[in-house]
Design a protein around this motif. Structure first.
Motif, mmCIF file in Angstrom:
data_model
loop_
_atom_site.group_PDB
_atom_site.id
_atom_site.type_symbol
_atom_site.label_atom_id
_atom_site.label_comp_id
_atom_site.label_asym_id
_atom_site.label_seq_id
_atom_site.Cartn_x
_atom_site.Cartn_y
_atom_site.Cartn_z
ATOM 1 N N LYS A 51 0.580 -1.027 0.033
ATOM 2 C CA LYS A 51 0.124 -0.013 0.111
ATOM 3 C C LYS A 51 0.868 1.669 0.200
ATOM 4 O O LYS A 51 2.143 1.569 0.641
ATOM 5 C CB LYS A 51 -0.833 -0.192 1.239
ATOM 6 N N SER A 52 0.431 2.240 -0.467
ATOM 7 C CA SER A 52 0.689 3.514 -0.634
ATOM 8 C C SER A 52 0.563 4.418 0.357
ATOM 9 O O SER A 52 -0.254 4.397 1.293
ATOM 10 C CB SER A 52 0.768 4.343 -1.652
ATOM 11 N N PHE A 53 1.668 5.582 1.256
ATOM 12 C CA PHE A 53 1.547 6.015 2.368
ATOM 13 C C PHE A 53 1.310 7.281 1.513
ATOM 14 O O PHE A 53 1.778 7.835 0.705
ATOM 15 C CB PHE A 53 3.090 6.158 2.875
ATOM 16 N N ARG A 54 0.232 8.432 2.211
ATOM 17 C CA ARG A 54 -0.539 9.141 2.193
ATOM 18 C C ARG A 54 0.678 10.146 2.082
ATOM 19 O O ARG A 54 1.132 10.403 3.549
ATOM 20 C CB ARG A 54 -1.711 9.486 2.870
ATOM 21 N N GLU A 55 0.443 11.394 1.805
ATOM 22 C CA GLU A 55 1.430 12.071 1.996
ATOM 23 C C GLU A 55 1.009 12.932 3.967
ATOM 24 O O GLU A 55 -0.213 13.553 4.115
ATOM 25 C CB GLU A 55 1.087 13.499 1.394
ATOM 26 N N GLY A 56 2.155 13.638 4.504
ATOM 27 C CA GLY A 56 1.553 14.071 5.814
ATOM 28 C C GLY A 56 1.389 12.663 6.788
ATOM 29 O O GLY A 56 1.607 13.302 8.047
ATOM 30 N N GLU A 57 1.690 11.563 6.224
ATOM 31 C CA GLU A 57 1.906 10.339 7.424
ATOM 32 C C GLU A 57 2.616 9.989 8.447
ATOM 33 O O GLU A 57 4.080 10.399 7.005
ATOM 34 C CB GLU A 57 1.677 9.105 6.768
ATOM 35 N N PRO A 58 2.889 10.043 9.080
ATOM 36 C CA PRO A 58 4.406 10.282 9.806
ATOM 37 C C PRO A 58 5.645 8.407 9.583
ATOM 38 O O PRO A 58 4.350 7.684 9.065
ATOM 39 C CB PRO A 58 3.701 9.699 11.879
ATOM 40 N N GLU A 59 5.749 9.430 9.880
ATOM 41 C CA GLU A 59 7.623 8.292 9.376
ATOM 42 C C GLU A 59 7.935 7.518 10.389
ATOM 43 O O GLU A 59 7.988 8.058 11.433
ATOM 44 C CB GLU A 59 8.103 9.058 8.044
ATOM 45 N N PHE A 60 8.104 6.492 10.433
ATOM 46 C CA PHE A 60 8.116 5.209 11.500
ATOM 47 C C PHE A 60 8.961 4.262 10.660
ATOM 48 O O PHE A 60 8.934 2.862 9.920
ATOM 49 C CB PHE A 60 7.425 4.391 11.732
ATOM 50 N N LEU A 61 10.241 4.429 10.306
ATOM 51 C CA LEU A 61 11.513 3.363 9.775
ATOM 52 C C LEU A 61 12.366 2.044 11.100
ATOM 53 O O LEU A 61 12.302 2.352 12.021
ATOM 54 C CB LEU A 61 12.609 4.260 9.478
ATOM 55 N N THR A 62 12.260 1.392 10.027
ATOM 56 C CA THR A 62 12.761 -0.318 10.893
ATOM 57 C C THR A 62 14.152 0.364 10.859
ATOM 58 O O THR A 62 14.879 0.521 10.592
ATOM 59 C CB THR A 62 11.962 -1.197 10.543
ATOM 60 N N VAL A 68 7.189 1.685 7.834
ATOM 61 C CA VAL A 68 6.115 0.603 8.362
ATOM 62 C C VAL A 68 4.912 2.476 9.269
ATOM 63 O O VAL A 68 5.450 3.652 9.253
ATOM 64 C CB VAL A 68 6.269 -0.001 9.430
ATOM 65 N N ARG A 69 3.658 2.027 9.509
ATOM 66 C CA ARG A 69 2.258 3.011 9.477
ATOM 67 C C ARG A 69 2.937 3.238 11.289
ATOM 68 O O ARG A 69 1.890 4.471 11.534
ATOM 69 C CB ARG A 69 1.208 2.361 9.296
ATOM 70 N N SER A 70 3.175 2.481 12.102
ATOM 71 C CA SER A 70 3.011 2.645 13.288
ATOM 72 C C SER A 70 4.698 2.588 14.132
ATOM 73 O O SER A 70 4.935 1.263 13.856
ATOM 74 C CB SER A 70 2.340 1.838 13.710
ATOM 75 N N LYS A 71 4.607 3.075 15.536
ATOM 76 C CA LYS A 71 5.504 2.535 16.237
ATOM 77 C C LYS A 71 5.661 0.939 16.623
ATOM 78 O O LYS A 71 6.175 0.348 16.849
ATOM 79 C CB LYS A 71 5.509 3.143 18.150
ATOM 80 N N SER A 72 4.491 0.927 16.678
ATOM 81 C CA SER A 72 3.646 -0.658 17.562
ATOM 82 C C SER A 72 4.429 -1.360 16.062
ATOM 83 O O SER A 72 4.974 -2.970 16.325
ATOM 84 C CB SER A 72 2.614 -0.890 17.694
ATOM 85 N N GLU A 73 4.199 -1.369 14.679
ATOM 86 C CA GLU A 73 4.531 -1.867 13.608
ATOM 87 C C GLU A 73 5.986 -2.600 13.115
ATOM 88 O O GLU A 73 6.891 -2.965 12.761
ATOM 89 C CB GLU A 73 3.999 -1.602 12.004
ATOM 90 N N MET A 74 6.723 -0.914 13.281
ATOM 91 C CA MET A 74 7.945 -0.852 13.619
ATOM 92 C C MET A 74 8.609 -1.576 14.873
ATOM 93 O O MET A 74 9.775 -2.709 14.457
ATOM 94 C CB MET A 74 8.556 0.764 14.751
#
Length: 169
Positions: A51-62, A68-74
């Motif tokens: 899935k693509s990310f929408r502009e302005g969504e927070p960035e969490f990098l593994t 990824v989309r959240s701290k928990s997914e990271m």
């Protein structure tokens, strides 16, 4: 005779035989079964579009540099990577919806068990205190069930809400 043969027959571990071959000989042999490492490399190399990310969504990098989309997914991605569990983030799966129509579903993680070579899904449900999110989650779990994904068998579920956040422990 067959029973006697079966009792005395020692199984050959083909991957170990292949690994013991000199590197120059290996190029002439196509292994019947890949080692766990070879299988993981081939599985991870298969291309896909998540899935693509929408502009302005927070960035969490593994730790692998994936977004990824959240701290928990990271946290989940980093633990999978640390334990050498091959995974793909939001790998699209075609599943039958309630009406029988095929729809794309993007589970958070698609992993592979290297011992059994079976794929399993990991879905993190991060906003369980949101009633709309919870309703969508019930529908998503029905879709998974209808398509043979059973919690504890080939589907892992983790959940959190404001009062009980996921942490590394």
């Amino acid at each position: 005779l067959i029973e006697k043969f079966m009792k005395e027959y020692a199984k050959c571990d083909a991957p170990k035989v292949f690994e013991r071959l000199h590197k120059n000989r290996r190029q002439f042999v196509l292994p019947v079964q890949f080692s766990d490492e070879q299988y993981a490399v081939r599985w991870l190399a298969l291309p896909y579009k998540g899935k693509s990310f929408r502009e302005g969504e927070p960035e969490f990098l593994t730790s692998r540099g994936e977004r990824v989309r959240s701290k928990s997914e990271m946290i989940i991605a980093d633990i999978l990577a640390k334990n050498n569990i091959p995974y793909k983030y939001e790998l699209p799966q075609q599943m039958k919806a309630a009406g029988g129509k095929l729809i794309p579903v993007y589970p958070d993680f698609t992993c592979v068990n290297l011992r059994t070579r079976q794929e399993f899904l990991w879905e993190h449900l991060g906003r369980m205190d949101d009633p709309d999110y919870s309703m969508k989650t019930v529908m998503k779990l029905r879709t998974y069930s209808k398509n043979g994904y059973i919690p504890g068998k080939n589907l892992i579920l983790s959940m959190e809400c404001d009062g009980f956040p996921l942490d590394r422990k």
